[in-house]
Design a protein around this motif. Structure first.
Motif, mmCIF file in Angstrom:
data_model
loop_
_atom_site.group_PDB
_atom_site.id
_atom_site.type_symbol
_atom_site.label_atom_id
_atom_site.label_comp_id
_atom_site.label_asym_id
_atom_site.label_seq_id
_atom_site.Cartn_x
_atom_site.Cartn_y
_atom_site.Cartn_z
ATOM 1 N N THR A 1 0.697 -0.918 0.116
ATOM 2 C CA THR A 1 0.039 0.082 -0.002
ATOM 3 C C THR A 1 0.949 1.339 0.522
ATOM 4 O O THR A 1 1.063 1.588 0.673
ATOM 5 N N GLU A 2 1.061 1.572 -0.923
ATOM 6 C CA GLU A 2 2.107 2.814 -1.639
ATOM 7 C C GLU A 2 2.038 3.760 -0.777
ATOM 8 O O GLU A 2 2.287 4.979 -0.254
ATOM 9 N N THR A 3 0.935 4.227 -0.970
ATOM 10 C CA THR A 3 -0.138 5.569 -0.187
ATOM 11 C C THR A 3 -0.040 5.708 0.905
ATOM 12 O O THR A 3 -0.317 6.299 1.567
ATOM 13 N N ALA B 1 3.273 6.775 2.058
ATOM 14 C CA ALA B 1 3.462 8.005 1.427
ATOM 15 C C ALA B 1 2.551 8.427 3.211
ATOM 16 O O ALA B 1 2.550 9.842 2.835
ATOM 17 N N SER B 2 1.872 8.158 3.251
ATOM 18 C CA SER B 2 0.991 8.679 4.846
ATOM 19 C C SER B 2 1.356 9.029 6.020
ATOM 20 O O SER B 2 0.927 9.979 6.486
ATOM 21 N N GLN C 1 -4.624 4.584 8.142
ATOM 22 C CA GLN C 1 -3.582 5.655 7.433
ATOM 23 C C GLN C 1 -3.436 4.477 6.240
ATOM 24 O O GLN C 1 -2.592 4.557 5.349
ATOM 25 N N THR D 1 3.428 -2.944 5.158
ATOM 26 C CA THR D 1 2.717 -2.717 3.816
ATOM 27 C C THR D 1 2.547 -3.820 3.852
ATOM 28 O O THR D 1 1.467 -3.560 2.268
#
Ligand code: SF4
Ligand code: SF4
Ligand code: SF4
Lengths: 387, 739
Positions: free
Chosen positions: B4-6, B9-10, B45, B72
């Motif tokens: 989960t790249e988002t 990033a969060s 997140q 992740t």
């Protein structure tokens, strides 16, 4: 990202409730429950579920909890209970009865060390004590697997070709109380996966007693049938995997789960969450150039002898990890697996994590190193994990 | 679930993934929930998380740990956290080597402390430190109890700020965990947390491994296939479903089916019970009040936790049934019978005959029906309207009544000539007097006349000390009535002891509770006074040799004492006046005239038997013998399996005490409901409880229709069903082949 943060205990209870509701067009759902750490949370959540045509009966002992399930199942209801450790020991008489009456009860056990002295932590000795009672036994390695296996267990147990009770095992705290993201299916999905239970010869209008006196020959036939039903498990399980995948979009793990095993010089065999620890150790070893591989035994009864024998073929050194001690013998899994390897292969037993000790990759690496150094298997080794 | 790249990033760059968090606290502080909240913040997140406690048998205050992992990818690590990137310490006093164990330089330590960062300025330099006074904040927000402040939620707010996580994630996590009400405290901690960077370059001290403690060994401390086995061939005896006689039934002089009406009440309600009761009982509300209840003395439950309150239930049915009497169809060969006297025996006979469709006329000398029920029983025990209602039901069967003419022997003979039969049930007219000097003085009265006068409203006012001679129900009725009429004090003088008093026990108890005194083993031997009774000489009575009835004969001694006495009421018994009964073939007697048993229930039974005798003799048949159960077929306490029944003491009737306050209002208000009926064991009568079926080890008893069937092919004759039947509704009988 979807999924709810749930403990495996709650995941199991939710699975049972979904399965129970799925039988609302059949004869409903019955559960007898009695609390014991660490399965209490599972029964508590179940007690708070609204289940159409469902009865969760709080009784005064584990023995009665199983008796309620037996009665419910004999009446054609879908049935479920949960217990642990000495609770299972007390329940044992009716555990046997459920199996010998061929009733498709599903039970989730939180594997906990038998006492006294009292120890609430993980150990497989409690459900392995029930090894020969005629139940299907499946051991889980993570929260999702617990929920999925509960759903599969109903479908397997209730299949006309099998008709046996099924025990879904999850280790105390390591799974039971650990929260992790878990996909909870919708009722509609579960309805599609689990048809209403259609038990042959169920008790409906007239109360009668089942299981009266018998004679040796009858028992021979019963046992043969029971054994044959066990033998059909793997074939039926493949169908269940397909059906599950078709509905839920993910495939339940195989009865034996290999991990980088194909070219392994040393194979480590284990059950439950230790299986995932072993996989981590395999990754560490592989990084160092050591060809370690793993097998996780997920279905213990019926015993996947053929699958294991195939996986053992060509593997010279095999370490078997048991989180249990058959006192006066060694590890139970080792005892069953050691005869399946190639002639001349070294199959060494290690008992570790007894009484809930935290088995870590370093322990696995140490025993892998030990088995690699052996020319012949020795007596089973009891290792201390401490903690 | 993919990477989960988002999610990555969060959260801030500095937070490593996979991340491991370890929470240290004390039992009761909520460390596990703290770890759960932290994990939930990351989950919100979009990251994979795992959180669990290190469970133990710890009590409040003992050190505990909890863990969270964030990644992740799905987390397969099921071990505890040994190398934490973040340490959350709920109690600064815990901060020591154990807590810091495994934390690498650069790890973050969040501490709950009131002293800020100052004390740590020159310690633990290799860690980044954050501090907040979560205890003070949580206390201000009233989280926890006055004894234990719970800081987990507060600290989670500080954690998010210290780690650079967005506040919105905290809000969402609190909502998910149902802890939104703690958000203000978390926000205060979010604002208040302070932190200090790590010293680059400070290395971790080397910790020496602590050897594990030595453990002392325990021994050093001290669906069935069809069954091919025809077990029926083993049998020499066979179980049979067979009713047995309940002792209450056997004990009821009126012949009521007690177990029948009590069970009907328990399972079918008042109307069903009344249908059973009205087969034999025309006066349920009367008997339900004044019967001495021999059924209750016989009740098997008396040997367990107290007899079933049968009389109270009978009253409940009589008082609550709606049914008016319905005229039965006329008999095929209707007889015309006159009944002389309308006491319980006459009413019983009339009821029995009318129920069968015969013509019955009652002749009563008084102006109202009821006989002694009307004249001799005080209203506080038997209100007039209750009596009227029971009698009304009898008249509704078609019985006619002629009141106001006393019939002498000649009139009765005339009657006999014009009727098929006459039943004389005129009760006891002769009153036993006292043989003592002075009994003719004014102020000495027959008790039964006194009671009658009271009922007619012609009662004398009483004052001073009233003495009643006797020990039966009339004596007790006189004493309690005297109190109600103004006597200052009342004494019952009886020649035997309390246990020997023939009066109904609870009536005596109530009289005593109302203030009546008992002078036991005493007999009036002389009445003294000038112009009227003024005092009384009582002699002591000793018990001598047993008489023919087995009772010890009272012997009056010469030891006497005088007591003041303003009125003396005599209740020494009555006798029949048989001179009014001419000897005619179609003339029968009933009730006290015939038997002298002296209770309403005996009289009812006698009336019913007289009716049967009349019909038999008119049909030219011999006297009917009403069956009495033999002892063997009675259910004895030993036949009842007490362990089947919960201990439940009898329900009591609601008695009011206080003669002066109550006057002639009814004292006993009866049971407050019919639930007493469910205490009945149903002796000898199957209740379809399934016990036999459940206990049969062969499982060969099946329900059929309203009963059960035993599969003879498999019943092995073990008798378990019969032994387990809680109420003797079964019996084992010898097989013909084994006889
Ligand atoms: S328990 Fe019921 S049936 Fe038995 S004697 Fe008492 S009232 Fe009669
Ligand atoms: S318990 Fe069953 S087998 Fe035994 S006598 Fe009764 S019916 Fe027959
Ligand atoms: S055990 Fe119950 S059902 Fe069986 S005979 Fe006795 S009262 Fe009837």
């Amino acid at each position: 990202m979807s999924g709810q943060l749930l403990s495996a205990n709650h995941a199991a209870a939710i699975g049972a409730a979904l399965a129970g509701r799925a039988n609302r067009t059949g004869r409903g759902f019955v559960s007898g429950v009695y609390p014991i750490t660490p399965s209490t949370e599972c029964m508590e959540l179940l007690c708070n579920q609204e289940i159409e045509k469902g009865h969760v009966v709080r009784v005064e002992s584990e023995h009665s909890a199983m008796a309620v399930c037996i009665g419910g199942a004999a009446g054609g209801a879908r049935t479920f209970t949960t217990s642990s450790s000495n609770g299972l020991a007390f329940m044992a008489e009716n555990v046997v009865a459920a199996a010998l009456l061929r009733l498709p009860v599903v039970m989730v056990a939180a594997n906990r060390t038998l006492g006294p002295p009292w120890n609430i932590w993980a150990d497989h000795g409690d459900t392995l004590m029930l090894r020969d009672t005629g139940w299907i036994q499946m051991y889980c390695a993570d929260n999702q697997e617990v929920l999925d296996t509960v759903l599969c267990a109903f479908r397997l147990a209730e299949d006309r070709r099998i008709l046996l009770p099924a025990l879904v095992c999850q280790e105390a705290f390591v799974l039971s109380h650990t929260m992790a993201r878990t996909h909870v299916p919708t009722q509609d999905e579960v309805d599609r996966f689990l048809p209403p239970l259609d038990l042959p010869g169920r008790l409906v209008g007239t109360a009668r007693i089942v299981g009266g006196l018998t004679v040796p020959q009858t028992t021979e036939v019963h046992r043969a049938q029971h054994h044959q039903a066990m033998g059909r498990f793997f074939e039926v399980y493949r169908e269940v995997q397909d059906a599950f995948e078709a509905v839920f979009g993910r495939r339940p793990a195989d009865p034996v789960v290999p991990y980088r095993a194909d070219d392994a010089d040393v194979l480590v065999v284990s059950m439950g969450t230790i299986g995932s620890t072993v996989e981590r150790a395999v990754d560490v070893a592989r990084e160092k150039g050591i060809r370690l591989g793993a097998l996780r035994v997920r279905t213990f009864r019926p015993f996947p002898a053929e699958l294991l024998a195939a996986a053992f073929r060509g593997r010279p050194r095999i370490a078997v990890i048991d989180r249990n001690v058959s006192l006066g013998f060694g590890g139970v899994l080792w005892g069953e697996a050691r005869g399946l390897a190639d002639p001349g292969a070294v199959v060494q037993g290690y008992m570790i994590g007894i009484g809930g000790g935290d088995v870590r990759p370093e322990h696995v690496l140490a025993l892998a190193e030990d088995v690699a150094s052996r020319q012949a298997a020795g007596a089973p080794v009891l290792m201390e994990a401490g903690a | 679930m993919g990477v989960t790249e988002t999610g990555r990033a969060s959260i801030p760059e500095e937070i490593p993934l996979p991340l491991e968090v370890r929470v240290h606290g004390r039992g009761g502080q909520g460390g596990v929930t703290c770890a759960k909240l932290i994990a939930t913040i990351y989950a919100e997140q979009g990251l994979h998380v795992q959180t669990f406690g290190d469970y133990g048998s710890e009590r409040t205050g003992a050190p505990i740990r909890a863990f969270a992992r964030v990644d992740t990818v799905p987390i397969r690590n099921h071990n505890k956290v040994y190398r934490p990137h973040h340490l959350v310490v709920l109690d600064a006093a815990l901060l020591g080597d154990d807590v810091l164990d495994g934390a690498e330089p650069g790890a973050v330590v969040l501490l709950n402390t009131a002293r800020g960062l100052e004390p740590f300025a020159d310690r633990h330099g290799r860690f980044r430190f954050a501090a907040v006074d979560a205890t003070a904040i949580a206390r201000r927000h009233g989280i926890g109890t006055s004894a234990v402040v719970i800081i987990n939620t507060t600290l989670a707010g500080a954690y998010a700020r210290a780690m650079g996580l967005p506040w919105e994630a905290v809000e969402r996590a609190f909502a998910v965990q149902g802890l939104a009400r703690d958000l203000p405290a978390a926000r205060e901690a979010w604002d208040a947390v302070v932190s200090r960077a790590a010293d680059e370059g400070e290395a971790a001290p080397v910790r020496r491994a602590v050897p594990a403690p030595n453990v002392i060994g325990i021994a050093e401390h001290v669906e069935d296939l069809p069954n091919p086995l025809r077990t029926g061939s083993w049998r020499t005896q066979m179980p049979l479903y067979l009713s047995h006689a309940a002792p209450c039934n056997a004990g009821c002089p009126a012949g009521n089916d007690v177990v029948g009406f009590v069970q009907a009440l328990a399972t079918g309600g008042v109307e069903a019970a009344a249908r059973v009761l009205f087969r034999t009982q025309p006066l349920p509300s009367v008997c339900g009040r004044v019967c001495p209840a021999p059924c209750m003395s016989a009740c098997n439950r008396g040997a367990y936790d107290g007899a079933v309150h049968i009389r109270g239930l009978e009253r409940w049915i009589g008082d609550h049934v709606d049914a008016e009497g319905v005229r039965p169809p006329r008999a095929a060969n209707p007889r015309r019978v006159a009944v002389v006297g309308s006491g319980p025996a006459g009413l019983g006979a009339a009821f029995a005959l009318a129920s069968l469709g015969h013509d019955v006329e009652i002749f009563e000398g008084e102006s109202c029906l009821g006989g002694v029920l009307r004249t001799g029983i005080p209203a506080y025990r038997l209100p007039e309207e209750v009596l009227d209602r029971d009698i009304g039901r009898i008249l509704a069967l078609g019985v006619t009544a002629r009141t106001g003419t006393f019939l002498d022997a000649a009139a009765i003979a005339d009657l006999a000539a014009t009727r098929d039969a006459v039943i004389v049930a005129a009760g006891l007219q002769r009153l036993t007097g006292l043989e003592a000097p002075g009994v003719l003085l004014p102020g000495v009265l027959q008790g039964i006349r006194f009671l009658d006068d009271v009922k007619r409203g012609a009662a004398p006012r009483l004052a001073g000390h009233v003495v009643v001679a006797g020990g039966g129900n009339t004596a007790v009725d006189c004493a309690r009535t005297a109190l109600r009429l103004g006597a200052a004090s009342v004494t019952i003088a009886y020649r035997r002891g309390r246990k020997e008093m023939p009066a109904i026990g609870p009536e005596v108890d109530e009289a005593v509770a109302e203030g009546v005194k008992l002078a036991l083993h005493r007999q009036p031997v002389r009445v003294l006074g000038e112009g009227r009774v003024q005092s009384l000489e009582l002699a002591e009575v000793e018990l001598g040799e047993p008489d023919a009835s087995g009772r010890r004969r009272p012997v009056v001694t010469g030891r006497t004492a005088a007591i003041p006495c303003d009125a003396l009421l005599l209740a020494l018994g009555q006798a029949a006046d048989l001179s009014i009964v001419p000897a005619l073939p179609n003339l029968f007697t009933a009730g006290d005239m015939a038997t002298g048993d002296g209770t309403v229930t005996h009289a009812l039974g006698s009336g019913r038997r007289a009716a049967a005798r009349v019909l038999a003799s008119l049909d030219g048949e011999p006297d009917p013998v009403l069956p009495r159960p033999d002892l063997d077929s009675l259910v004895a306490p030993a036949h009842v399996r007490f362990s089947h029944f919960h201990v439940e003491p009898p329900h009591a009737e609601r008695h009011r005490i206080g003669a002066h306050a109550l006057g002639f209002d009814e004292v006993n208000r009866g049971l407050d409901g019919p639930s007493e009926a469910s205490r009945c064991f149903s002796c000898g009568a199957c209740t379809h409880c399934d016990t036999c079926m459940l206990y049969c080890p062969e499982g060969v008893i099946h329900r059929v229709g309203q009963g059960y069937r035993v599969d003879e092919a498999f019943c092995k004759g073990c008798g378990m069903c019969v032994a387990e039947c809680p109420r003797r509704a079964m019996a084992m009988v010898q097989e013909a082949s084994a006889r």
